[in-house]
Motif scaffolding. Structure first.
Motif, mmCIF file in Angstrom:
data_model
loop_
_atom_site.group_PDB
_atom_site.id
_atom_site.type_symbol
_atom_site.label_atom_id
_atom_site.label_comp_id
_atom_site.label_asym_id
_atom_site.label_seq_id
_atom_site.Cartn_x
_atom_site.Cartn_y
_atom_site.Cartn_z
ATOM 1 N N ALA A 56 0.846 -1.198 0.000
ATOM 2 C CA ALA A 56 0.000 0.000 0.000
ATOM 3 C C ALA A 56 0.881 1.248 0.000
ATOM 4 C CB ALA A 56 -0.919 -0.008 1.219
ATOM 5 N N ALA A 57 1.914 1.231 0.855
ATOM 6 C CA ALA A 57 2.789 2.413 0.944
ATOM 7 C C ALA A 57 3.463 2.663 -0.406
ATOM 8 C CB ALA A 57 3.825 2.203 2.043
ATOM 9 N N SER A 58 3.889 1.571 -1.066
ATOM 10 C CA SER A 58 4.593 1.749 -2.345
ATOM 11 C C SER A 58 3.653 2.261 -3.440
ATOM 12 C CB SER A 58 5.257 0.437 -2.780
ATOM 13 O OG SER A 58 4.266 -0.445 -3.269
ATOM 14 N N ARG A 59 2.365 2.038 -3.288
ATOM 15 C CA ARG A 59 1.389 2.511 -4.280
ATOM 16 C C ARG A 59 0.774 3.854 -3.880
ATOM 17 N NH1 ARG A 59 3.720 -0.979 -6.563
ATOM 18 N NH2 ARG A 59 2.852 -2.861 -7.512
ATOM 19 N N GLY A 60 1.181 4.370 -2.721
ATOM 20 C CA GLY A 60 0.658 5.664 -2.265
ATOM 21 C C GLY A 60 -0.791 5.598 -1.811
ATOM 22 N N VAL A 61 -1.221 4.406 -1.375
ATOM 23 C CA VAL A 61 -2.591 4.267 -0.857
ATOM 24 C C VAL A 61 -2.520 3.641 0.540
ATOM 25 C CG1 VAL A 61 -3.788 4.139 -3.075
ATOM 26 C CG2 VAL A 61 -2.808 2.053 -2.085
ATOM 27 N N ILE A 116 -16.703 -0.014 9.519
ATOM 28 C CA ILE A 116 -16.308 0.108 8.105
ATOM 29 C C ILE A 116 -16.538 1.543 7.634
ATOM 30 C CG2 ILE A 116 -17.048 -0.504 5.748
ATOM 31 C CD1 ILE A 116 -15.499 -2.786 6.811
ATOM 32 N N LEU A 117 -17.717 2.064 7.955
ATOM 33 C CA LEU A 117 -18.037 3.405 7.454
ATOM 34 C C LEU A 117 -17.212 4.483 8.164
ATOM 35 C CD1 LEU A 117 -21.802 2.936 6.690
ATOM 36 C CD2 LEU A 117 -20.014 3.533 5.047
ATOM 37 N N ALA A 118 -16.828 4.232 9.411
ATOM 38 C CA ALA A 118 -15.932 5.183 10.089
ATOM 39 C C ALA A 118 -14.622 5.279 9.298
ATOM 40 C CB ALA A 118 -15.669 4.731 11.523
ATOM 41 N N ASP A 119 -14.117 4.125 8.864
ATOM 42 C CA ASP A 119 -12.885 4.111 8.059
ATOM 43 C C ASP A 119 -13.098 4.787 6.705
ATOM 44 O OD1 ASP A 119 -11.050 2.959 9.769
ATOM 45 O OD2 ASP A 119 -11.321 0.909 8.989
ATOM 46 N N VAL A 120 -14.254 4.514 6.075
ATOM 47 C CA VAL A 120 -14.526 5.117 4.761
ATOM 48 C C VAL A 120 -14.506 6.639 4.893
ATOM 49 C CG1 VAL A 120 -16.300 5.441 2.978
ATOM 50 C CG2 VAL A 120 -15.780 3.141 3.819
ATOM 51 N N VAL A 121 -15.130 7.139 5.958
ATOM 52 C CA VAL A 121 -15.140 8.594 6.165
ATOM 53 C C VAL A 121 -13.712 9.095 6.375
ATOM 54 C CG1 VAL A 121 -15.824 10.398 7.808
ATOM 55 C CG2 VAL A 121 -17.505 8.731 7.008
ATOM 56 N N ASP A 122 -12.944 8.373 7.209
ATOM 57 C CA ASP A 122 -11.559 8.780 7.467
ATOM 58 C C ASP A 122 -10.746 8.833 6.170
ATOM 59 O OD1 ASP A 122 -11.357 9.380 10.092
ATOM 60 O OD2 ASP A 122 -10.134 7.645 10.641
ATOM 61 N N VAL A 123 -10.957 7.813 5.316
ATOM 62 C CA VAL A 123 -10.197 7.756 4.059
ATOM 63 C C VAL A 123 -10.687 8.844 3.095
ATOM 64 C CG1 VAL A 123 -9.720 6.364 2.006
ATOM 65 C CG2 VAL A 123 -9.587 5.313 4.262
ATOM 66 N N CYS A 124 -12.008 8.974 2.969
ATOM 67 C CA CYS A 124 -12.550 9.921 1.981
ATOM 68 C C CYS A 124 -12.271 11.377 2.369
ATOM 69 C CB CYS A 124 -14.051 9.710 1.777
ATOM 70 S SG CYS A 124 -14.402 8.167 0.922
ATOM 71 N N THR A 125 -12.074 11.639 3.656
ATOM 72 C CA THR A 125 -11.722 13.012 4.046
ATOM 73 C C THR A 125 -10.207 13.239 3.973
ATOM 74 O OG1 THR A 125 -11.615 12.301 6.345
ATOM 75 C CG2 THR A 125 -13.662 13.359 5.644
ATOM 76 N N GLY A 126 -9.451 12.156 3.763
ATOM 77 C CA GLY A 126 -7.993 12.291 3.686
ATOM 78 C C GLY A 126 -7.326 12.207 5.052
ATOM 79 N N ALA A 147 -3.185 10.760 6.245
ATOM 80 C CA ALA A 147 -2.241 11.552 7.035
ATOM 81 C C ALA A 147 -1.773 10.738 8.237
ATOM 82 C CB ALA A 147 -2.909 12.847 7.497
ATOM 83 N N THR A 148 -2.719 10.069 8.896
ATOM 84 C CA THR A 148 -2.371 9.266 10.079
ATOM 85 C C THR A 148 -1.482 8.090 9.672
ATOM 86 O OG1 THR A 148 -4.532 9.781 10.969
ATOM 87 C CG2 THR A 148 -3.371 7.962 11.997
ATOM 88 N N ALA A 149 -1.912 7.379 8.634
ATOM 89 C CA ALA A 149 -1.195 6.157 8.258
ATOM 90 C C ALA A 149 0.228 6.469 7.819
ATOM 91 C CB ALA A 149 -1.951 5.431 7.150
ATOM 92 N N SER A 150 0.428 7.577 7.112
ATOM 93 C CA SER A 150 1.784 7.857 6.645
ATOM 94 C C SER A 150 2.658 8.327 7.799
ATOM 95 C CB SER A 150 1.769 8.897 5.533
ATOM 96 O OG SER A 150 1.260 10.107 6.041
ATOM 97 N N ARG A 151 2.071 8.990 8.778
ATOM 98 C CA ARG A 151 2.880 9.441 9.915
ATOM 99 C C ARG A 151 3.222 8.272 10.830
ATOM 100 N NH1 ARG A 151 4.024 14.399 12.051
ATOM 101 N NH2 ARG A 151 2.759 15.315 10.415
ATOM 102 N N PHE A 152 2.235 7.447 11.131
ATOM 103 C CA PHE A 152 2.471 6.388 12.121
ATOM 104 C C PHE A 152 3.035 5.114 11.491
ATOM 105 C CE2 PHE A 152 -0.274 9.252 14.354
ATOM 106 C CZ PHE A 152 0.332 9.302 15.595
ATOM 107 N N ARG A 153 2.712 4.839 10.297
ATOM 108 C CA ARG A 153 3.271 3.711 9.552
ATOM 109 C C ARG A 153 3.369 2.451 10.421
ATOM 110 N NH1 ARG A 153 8.485 5.889 7.246
ATOM 111 N NH2 ARG A 153 8.375 4.127 5.840
ATOM 112 N N PHE A 154 2.250 2.183 11.123
ATOM 113 C CA PHE A 154 2.297 1.141 12.153
ATOM 114 C C PHE A 154 2.579 -0.243 11.601
ATOM 115 C CE2 PHE A 154 -1.602 3.628 11.977
ATOM 116 C CZ PHE A 154 -2.303 2.929 11.026
ATOM 117 N N PHE A 155 2.253 -0.467 10.352
ATOM 118 C CA PHE A 155 2.557 -1.801 9.849
ATOM 119 C C PHE A 155 3.884 -1.821 9.097
ATOM 120 C CE2 PHE A 155 -1.469 -3.098 11.226
ATOM 121 C CZ PHE A 155 -1.486 -4.482 11.196
#
Ligand code: HSE
Length: 428
Positions: free
Chosen positions: A119-124, A310-320, A324-332
């Motif tokens: 996902a990180a390598s594809r920018g998603v 699921i929809l909480a995540d969809v909202v988080d993703v669709c608002t961007g 921001a969180t995933a790229s900063r924390f890169r937990f996986f």
């Protein structure tokens, strides 16, 4: 209003929940966050059968490539179970430049490293609130709300099926088999409940929680895992006399010697907050270095609770926000390796129930083997023998290493002192 066409792959129970939430209150998300989430394409194995229930103008198809080729869809809800086809589909979505929102805990627990790096390598990104504890927002709580805490420990009930079975055995005196059938009838258990009752589903969820809490790679095989299949009414009653309830508990605990991870049926004292988490509910007790204890309780499975996550995540993703969180924390993808506590260093009190012939020397053999393994007994009790002259002996130990305890149990079972395999529980 920001239009957000999304895709859905797998239209089963949870997919139905997503459709229901979007349909029954279409103004909720537009009003709350200015997002107009539209299910544009649904990929299902049975498009003919399901097209009739299709929401709005959604295209219902069995051709994944239609969804992948649609550049207007940047977010896909992935509700495919298992770890083989599900993995291929997840990779296809990431490679097509789509964010993935999934509830598949086995997929992330087993292939998280690879998928998050991809996902990180594809920018998603891959969002997975629904993968652990259904409607309880535990991933967001650990990732964001408790970010200023070192997590000293997590104690959690993460499988609604097991919790339901254990509760019904206690409340109604049901046998394990009857309670399991009831859980299946009510739709709590998976189609094949093996992974629920043998602890694997809980271990998958614990691997994901520990990953977020400790920013570490958690190899799934590092989690010591026992299930509830052996539990009988005798154990339920013993727990009661000890002032406890049996729960299938996931434990992640940070100590000087490393991180302790296990899933095991556990005696939880009645005054512990997790003891009152009943029926199909999940509960997560987090001990943070600043916040102290935090308890989250809710429905860990089912169409609407899981679709809520699921929809909480969809909202988080669709608002961007999520990217921001995933790229900063890169937990996986950027997680480090944590030192895991070796089995011979993990200390817990334990319980064993032996089913034995009531004859001279049996008790002596058991205590002798315990003594040879350095197991110190806290209490011991033999019940009245039955008509066949068979009795149960229950032993509670002082805290000791799992290695010594299980070495003693295997040795006792191996010497045919016992009539059936010995049942073991941990103490919290
Ligand atoms: N079958 C699981 C449970 C839900 O009973 O909690 C999905 O992991």
């Amino acid at each position: 209003m920001h239009g957000c066409p999304i895709g859905l792959i797998g239209w089963g129970t949870v997919g139905g929940g997503v459709v229901e939430i979007l349909q029954r209150d279409p103004q909720l998300l537009p009003e709350r966050c200015g997002l107009d989430i539209q299910l544009k394409t649904i990929v299902t194995r049975r498009p003919e059968r399901e097209r009739a229930q299709s929401p709005g103008t959604a295209v219902v198809t069995d051709r994944l490539e239609i969804l992948l080729a649609d550049r207007s869809i940047s977010t896909v809800i992935h509700l495919v179970g298992g770890t083989t086809v599900a993995k291929d589909i997840c990779i296809a979505c990431l490679d097509a430049g789509k964010h993935v929102v999934t509830a598949n805990k086995a997929l992330l627990a087993e292939h998280g490293d690879e998928l998050f790096a991809r996902a990180a390598s594809r920018g998603v990104s891959i969002a997975f609130e629904a993968a652990v504890a259904g409607g309880i927002p535990i991933i967001a709580a650990l990732r964001d709300g408790l970010v200023a805490n070192r997590i000293d420990a997590i104690y959690a009930i993460l499988n609604g099926t097991c919790n339901y079975i254990l509760t019904r055995m206690e409340e109604e005196g049901r046998s394990y088999g009857d309670a399991l059938l009831e859980a299946q009838r009510l739709g709590y258990a998976e189609e094949d409940p093996t992974l629920d009752v043998n602890g694997t589903d809980t271990a998958h969820k614990l691997a994901i929680l520990a990953r977020i809490a400790y920013h570490s790679r958690i190899p799934i095989h590092a989690i010591r895992c026992e299930g509830i299949q052996q539990i009988t009414q005798a154990d339920i009653l013993s727990a009661k006399t000890m002032g406890a309830r049996i729960k299938l508990l996931a434990v992640a605990k940070r100590g000087d010697g490393g991180l302790e991870l296990r899933v095991a049926p556990t005696l939880v004292p009645l005054d512990h907050p997790l003891a009152s988490v009943r029926r199909n509910y999940n509960g997560i007790h987090v001990l943070g270095s600043a916040a102290g204890p935090t308890l989250l309780v809710g429905q860990g499975a089912g169409a609407l609770p899981t679709a809520s996550a699921i929809l909480a995540d969809v909202v988080d993703v669709c608002t961007g926000r999520y990217q921001a969180t995933a790229s900063r924390f890169r937990f996986f993808s950027a997680a480090h390796d944590v030192a895991l506590l070796p089995e011979d260093a993990e200390l817990t009190g334990s319980y064993a129930r032996f089913h034995v012939p009531d004859r001279a020397g049996v008790l002596a053999s058991i205590t002798q083997i315990f003594s040879q393994h350095g197991v110190s007994i806290l209490s011991i009790h033999q019940g009245t023998p039955d008509a066949q002259g068979h009795a149960t002996i229950e032993v509670v130990t002082h805290p000791l290493t799992s290695r010594s305890f299980f070495a003693a149990i295997h040795s006792i079972d191996g010497q045919q002192v016992t009539l059936t395999p010995t049942v073991t529980l941990r103490r919290l």
